[in-house]
Each structure stands twice: as structure tokens, then as C-alpha cells.
Scaffold this motif. Structure first.
Motif, PDB file in Angstrom:
ATOM      1  N   GLU A  49      -4.085   2.773   6.686  1.00 39.19           N
ATOM      2  CA  GLU A  49      -3.419   2.566   5.808  1.00 39.19           C
ATOM      3  C   GLU A  49      -2.227   2.859   6.064  1.00 39.19           C
ATOM      4  O   GLU A  49      -1.544   2.139   5.438  1.00 39.19           O
ATOM      5  CB  GLU A  49      -3.890   4.526   4.244  1.00 39.19           C
ATOM      6  CG  GLU A  49      -4.174   3.519   3.162  1.00 39.19           C
ATOM      7  CD  GLU A  49      -4.467   4.895   2.140  1.00 39.19           C
ATOM      8  OE1 GLU A  49      -4.271   5.441   1.296  1.00 39.19           O
ATOM      9  OE2 GLU A  49      -5.821   5.345   2.549  1.00 39.19           O
ATOM     10  N   VAL A  50      -1.394   4.139   6.567  1.00 41.81           N
ATOM     11  CA  VAL A  50       0.398   4.102   6.793  1.00 41.81           C
ATOM     12  C   VAL A  50       0.479   2.909   7.604  1.00 41.81           C
ATOM     13  O   VAL A  50       1.540   2.266   6.838  1.00 41.81           O
ATOM     14  CB  VAL A  50       0.153   5.869   7.758  1.00 41.81           C
ATOM     15  CG1 VAL A  50       1.573   5.468   8.627  1.00 41.81           C
ATOM     16  CG2 VAL A  50       0.000   7.073   6.425  1.00 41.81           C
ATOM     17  N   LYS A  51      -0.219   2.388   8.433  1.00 41.01           N
ATOM     18  CA  LYS A  51       0.400   1.410   8.694  1.00 41.01           C
ATOM     19  C   LYS A  51       0.288  -0.121   7.810  1.00 41.01           C
ATOM     20  O   LYS A  51       1.074  -0.673   8.156  1.00 41.01           O
ATOM     21  CB  LYS A  51      -1.220   0.583  10.004  1.00 41.01           C
ATOM     22  CG  LYS A  51      -0.223   0.405  10.709  1.00 41.01           C
ATOM     23  CD  LYS A  51      -1.391   0.419  12.394  1.00 41.01           C
ATOM     24  CE  LYS A  51      -1.491  -1.566  12.570  1.00 41.01           C
ATOM     25  NZ  LYS A  51      -2.439  -1.552  13.770  1.00 41.01           N
ATOM     26  N   ARG A  52      -0.782  -0.019   6.792  1.00 40.07           N
ATOM     27  CA  ARG A  52      -0.738  -1.052   6.050  1.00 40.07           C
ATOM     28  C   ARG A  52       0.765  -0.731   4.907  1.00 40.07           C
ATOM     29  O   ARG A  52       1.542  -1.435   4.832  1.00 40.07           O
ATOM     30  CB  ARG A  52      -1.826  -1.077   5.155  1.00 40.07           C
ATOM     31  CG  ARG A  52      -1.699  -2.082   4.011  1.00 40.07           C
ATOM     32  CD  ARG A  52      -2.932  -2.123   2.905  1.00 40.07           C
ATOM     33  NE  ARG A  52      -3.271  -0.538   2.261  1.00 40.07           N
ATOM     34  CZ  ARG A  52      -1.937   0.612   1.397  1.00 40.07           C
ATOM     35  NH1 ARG A  52      -0.965  -1.182   1.104  1.00 40.07           N
ATOM     36  NH2 ARG A  52      -2.532   1.021   1.176  1.00 40.07           N
ATOM     37  N   ALA A  60       4.106  -1.801   7.384  1.00 40.70           N
ATOM     38  CA  ALA A  60       4.306  -3.629   7.128  1.00 40.70           C
ATOM     39  C   ALA A  60       4.979  -3.849   5.479  1.00 40.70           C
ATOM     40  O   ALA A  60       5.415  -4.874   5.355  1.00 40.70           O
ATOM     41  CB  ALA A  60       2.692  -3.698   6.802  1.00 40.70           C
ATOM     42  N   ASP A  61       4.521  -3.129   4.059  1.00 42.19           N
ATOM     43  CA  ASP A  61       4.677  -3.201   2.563  1.00 42.19           C
ATOM     44  C   ASP A  61       5.692  -3.060   2.846  1.00 42.19           C
ATOM     45  O   ASP A  61       6.740  -3.474   2.102  1.00 42.19           O
ATOM     46  CB  ASP A  61       3.529  -2.334   1.713  1.00 42.19           C
ATOM     47  CG  ASP A  61       1.991  -2.767   1.953  1.00 42.19           C
ATOM     48  OD1 ASP A  61       1.948  -4.542   2.612  1.00 42.19           O
ATOM     49  OD2 ASP A  61       1.316  -2.775   1.198  1.00 42.19           O
ATOM     50  N   LEU A  62       6.638  -1.642   3.956  1.00 47.88           N
ATOM     51  CA  LEU A  62       7.556  -1.202   3.170  1.00 47.88           C
ATOM     52  C   LEU A  62       8.240  -1.963   3.942  1.00 47.88           C
ATOM     53  O   LEU A  62      10.377  -2.374   3.209  1.00 47.88           O
ATOM     54  CB  LEU A  62       7.335  -0.033   3.377  1.00 47.88           C
ATOM     55  CG  LEU A  62       7.341   1.220   3.312  1.00 47.88           C
ATOM     56  CD1 LEU A  62       7.731   2.236   4.385  1.00 47.88           C
ATOM     57  CD2 LEU A  62       8.286   1.256   2.326  1.00 47.88           C
ATOM     58  N   VAL A  63       8.738  -2.426   5.323  1.00 44.15           N
ATOM     59  CA  VAL A  63       9.131  -3.727   5.749  1.00 44.15           C
ATOM     60  C   VAL A  63       9.813  -5.677   4.623  1.00 44.15           C
ATOM     61  O   VAL A  63      10.542  -5.662   4.868  1.00 44.15           O
ATOM     62  CB  VAL A  63       8.887  -4.400   7.196  1.00 44.15           C
ATOM     63  CG1 VAL A  63       9.465  -4.796   7.880  1.00 44.15           C
ATOM     64  CG2 VAL A  63       9.117  -2.535   7.596  1.00 44.15           C
ATOM     65  N   SER A  64       8.048  -5.631   4.374  1.00 43.06           N
ATOM     66  CA  SER A  64       8.177  -6.750   3.551  1.00 43.06           C
ATOM     67  C   SER A  64       8.753  -6.853   2.087  1.00 43.06           C
ATOM     68  O   SER A  64      10.121  -7.494   1.458  1.00 43.06           O
ATOM     69  CB  SER A  64       6.417  -7.179   2.725  1.00 43.06           C
ATOM     70  OG  SER A  64       6.183  -7.440   4.057  1.00 43.06           O
TER      71      SER A  64
END
Lengths: 352, 92
Positions: free
Chosen positions: B15-18, B21-25
């Protein structure tokens, strides 16, 4: 400078003051005390000269910080900084417990490291030190095992539950060392290696900063400021002896530096009695003097066979000498209102 | 640690990984908006650096952080980094 706000200031008023200061090109650091909030302003005070800060709603007083260090100064913190290592034993540096870090000068192999970890943990050490990269005065002396030593430290950390302290010498190695160690050590010879200080400031891992051989207390605090200016406030200062005209000892332990630092800064202060005297027979008396002077901990060189240690043999102590030292530490800590953790069967507090 | 706990940690780490990725997007999206602002600034001969605006952006983030119960000093630092990144994106 610091801005003292009125008691009971509203969050909105506080935001407006902070915004005003930051719009002038300064950065701020909020210090929330029990009574009031203080805004530490970081940057060139001249930027705020004509900003009419005193007339802003909620401002009670504006005071200059005369010391060159800001984030490290007592004024910039509501209390003392404590650094929790997050290990199974719940080690905290800068709290009531005196924390002792022990281990070999250099990691010479996995087995000697494991054996040392077990022995020092049984005597009450909470953290394990061990050099992977060694800064030696001679380019021909043993330089440490390097990357394999980091893996050995990580392995013993896993088995024992003890947090690891190891030195980082090169800005290019900061991330690599941070991937293995709980605390990054900056050695005395690198205290003013500003690119290295900046790099360790960026990784947000606690840093053990040793005082340079000929650095003043103010220079030590400025070095800490470099790390803190990058956003890493977890700095542990270490007095390890300074160079004087005395030749009977390797360095001269500046005992007074401990209470002086405690007055100047909110950061924890520890003492390295091994490098200070440079002689095994001086380790215990200097360790006890450091604790008596108010140090938050010690970092001691211990080896299964000190005579054959590949580095710093003359100042390294044996397991039995370390056990005796720890008994003295408990007594002196109690005498100055601190406590020292008792020894524990090795590995027992490892994460389940 | 029980097998169930290990499984929970693995799931939460995913979940943290997802989220990362969202933060970077989101960061990439922010940069593309910021570049547009940069173009408008240049077209109207406005300076790229705007200290009061930057302070207001960080202040807004700090207010949001407070609302979420996050540590303010740290969120401010994070946003000064984002602001610095945005400013460099606006330079052609």
C-alpha cells in the motif's frame, strides 16, 4: 533571531507571522513550549531588519540570537533533544539512561564482531560500534574491510537487536552506509568536511558527530548546524579529546566541554574515552569522568583480543575490562541522578 | 512475529508503495502546472522567483498539515523543497 509570540496566539496569527518572515527569504522553525510558541528564524537577520516584526499581531518580542549556531542552540528548542533508535530494547539517547556504545575499532570478521556484540550486550552496552571504513593517519595502515564489514554489522544487528554505529568517510558512501547502520558516525578528522556533513544531513538518519582534534566547541556546534540545516535534527555530539602539548596521552579529554555543550545546545553529548587517552588503562577513569560531568553516553573500543586488534590496539579494552567499566558507569550514573541499563543476556531482546 | 503479522506488513508495504507512486505522479502533475505558470510569467515579463507567493504556498501546506495532525516543521521543510524544485522547473 527568535520571535517570541504572545501566550495563546491563534494558529492563524502564527501563520501570518511565519509567512511574513519566510516571504522575506528566511526559514522558520517553530518551537512549541508549554506557555508559548517561539519562532526561530534561520537565515540572514538583515533580511528582517525593516520588516516591522514587533508590530505584527501576536508578536511579544523579537530577540537576536547572538551565537553563530541557531538550530543547535538552546534557544531553538523547548527541551532537550532525545533520539530514539527504534530498537527492541527501546534505546533513547539523551534521556535519563546513560547509553553505552561499544565494539571493535574495526570490523575484522563476522565471528569477532558477533562475539564482541554478545559480550558487551551482556555487560550493559546498548549499541554496537564497528568501523567498516577507517580513516588512518597512514595510507599504508589497515583501511577497514569496507562493504563486506557493513554486511557483517547488519547481520549482527539482526541477531542481537543492537543498533549499529559506523563511520562514513565519503559523501558517495552515505546512502550505502545508511542502508546498513542505525547511526552514521562522522569522525574527528571529518568534522569540518562540509560536503559530507551536508550529505548526512539529507538522509535523516541520526548522526554521531565527533569533535575535531583541534576544533573549538563553537566549531563543533557549527558542524552540527550544517547537518541540521539540511533538516536532520538528530545529531549526537561526541567529545573525544583534543590535541594539546601533553604527550603522555594521545589527546586530552576536554571534560569541561560536556557541561559547556549541555548549556549551549539541546543536543545529546557523549564521550569517547578510548581516543581521548589513547591508552587502555585510561579508558575507565575517563569514561567515569565523562558520565560524572553529565555525558549522555559513551563510545568505547572493545575487542576479544585487544593486543591483536588490527587498529587502535593500544587503547582497546578486553571484555572483562569492559564489564568492570560498566559496573563503575552504573555507580557514577546513579550518583549524578542518571541510570545505566543493566546487562542482558545477549540476543534476548531481539525482535520476535 | 506470526505468519499473519508478516503478511499484514507485506500487504501494508504494498500500500505504501502504491501511495509513493501516487505522490510522484502528483508531483509530476504539479510540475507541469508550474511550467505553464512559468511560461505565463515569461510572457508577461514577471520575475520567476516570487518570495511572498512561495511563503504563502508553504503556509497553506502547513495549515493543511495541521488539519491532518502532521508535524508542521517537517511538512514546511518538505514543501520548501517542492517550492525550490518548482522554481527550477520554471527556468527554461
Amino acid at each position: 533571531m527568535i520571535i517570541v509570540t504572545q501566550a495563546g496566539i491563534t494558529p492563524d496569527a502564527l501563520d501570518r507571522i511565519v509567512e511574513h518572515v519566510e516571504a522575506a527569504g528566511m526559514r522558520t522553525h517553530l518551537i512549541r513550549g508549554e506557555q508559548r510558541t517561539v519562532i526561530g528564524c534561520i537565515g540572514d537577520d538583515a533580511l528582517l531588519a525593516d520588516q516591522g516584526l514587533r508590530s505584527l499581531p501576536g508578536v511579544e518580542d523579537v530577540l537576536p540570537v547572538l551565537k553563530p549556531y541557531k538550530l543547535a542552540s538552546r534557544e531553538f528548542s523547548a527541551g532537550r533533544t532525545t533520539i530514539a533508535l527504534g530498537d527492541p530494547s527501546g534505546t533513547v539517547i539523551g534521556g535519563k539512561d546513560v547509553v553505552v556504545i561499544a565494539g571493535p575499532c574495526s570490523v575484522e570478521g563476522a565471528e569477532m564482531l558477533r562475539e564482541t556484540a554478545r559480550a558487551v550486550q551482556e555487560s550493559g552496552a546498548r549499541m554496537l560500534r564497528g568501523g567498516a571504513f577507517k580513516p588512518r593517519s597512514s595510507p599504508y595502515a589497515f583501511q577497514g574491510l569496507g562493504i563486506p564489514a557493513l554486511s557483517m554489522l547488519a547481520e549482527v544487528r539482526r541477531e542481537s537487536g543492537m543498533p549499529i554505529v559506523t563511520e562514513v568517510l565519503d559523501p558517495r558512501h552515505v546512502e550505502l552506509v545508511a542502508a546498513h547502520a542505525d547511526v552514521l558516525q562522522i569522525g574527528a578528522r571529518n568534522m569540518q568536511n562540509f560536503p559530507l556533513l551536508t550529505e548526512v544531513g539529507k538522509v535523516h538518519r541520526p548522526v554521531l558527530l565527533k569533535r575535531g582534534l583541534s576544533a573549538t566547541i563553537s566549531e563543533l556546534l557549527m558542524a552540527a548546524e550544517y547537518i541540521m540545516a539540511q533538516g536532520n535534527g538528530s545529531v549526537i555530539l561526541c567529545e573525544r579529546g583534543i590535541r594539546t602539548y601533553e604527550t603522555a596521552t594521545r589527546n586530552t579529554l576536554d571534560v569541561a566541554a560536556v557541561p559547556v555543550l549541555k548549556r549551549e545546545t539541546h543536543l545529546p553529548v557523549i564521550v569517547d574515552p578510548s581516543h581521548a587517552g589513547g591508552r587502555a588503562d585510561l579508558v575507565t577513569p575517563l569514561a567515569l569522568a565523562g558520565i560524572a560531568a553529565g555525558a549522555d553516553g559513551l563510545i568505547v573500543e572493545v575487542h576479544p583480543d585487544p593486543v591483536h586488534a588490527r587498529s587502535d590496539a593500544e587503547q582497546t579494552i578486553s571484555f572483562s575490562a569492559f564489564a568492570a567499566l560498566m559496573a563503575g558507569v552504573s555507580a557514577v550514573a546513579a550518583a549524578v541522578g542518571r541510570s545505566a541499563p543493566a546487562g542482558q543476556p545477549a540476543g534476548q531482546r531481539t525482535a520476535a | 512475529m506470526t505468519a499473519a503479522m508478516a503478511q499484514d506488513i507485506a500487504r501494508l508495504r504494498e500500500e505504501v508503495k502504491r501511495i509513493d507512486a501516487d505522490l510522484v505522479s502528483l508531483l509530476a502533475e504539479r510540475m507541469s502546472v508550474v511550467r505553464e505558470i512559468g511560461q505565463l510569467k515569461r510572457a508577461s515579463a514577471m520575475p520567476i522567483a516570487d518570495p511572498p507567493r512561495e511563503a504563502a504556498v508553504v503556509s497553506h501546506a502547513a495549515r493543511c498539515a495541521r488539519g491532518e495532525g502532521l508535524p508542521e516543521n517537517e511538512v514546511r521543510e518538505l514543501f520548501w523543497k517542492i517550492v525550490a524544485l518548482s522554481r527550477s522547473e520554471q527556468h527554461p
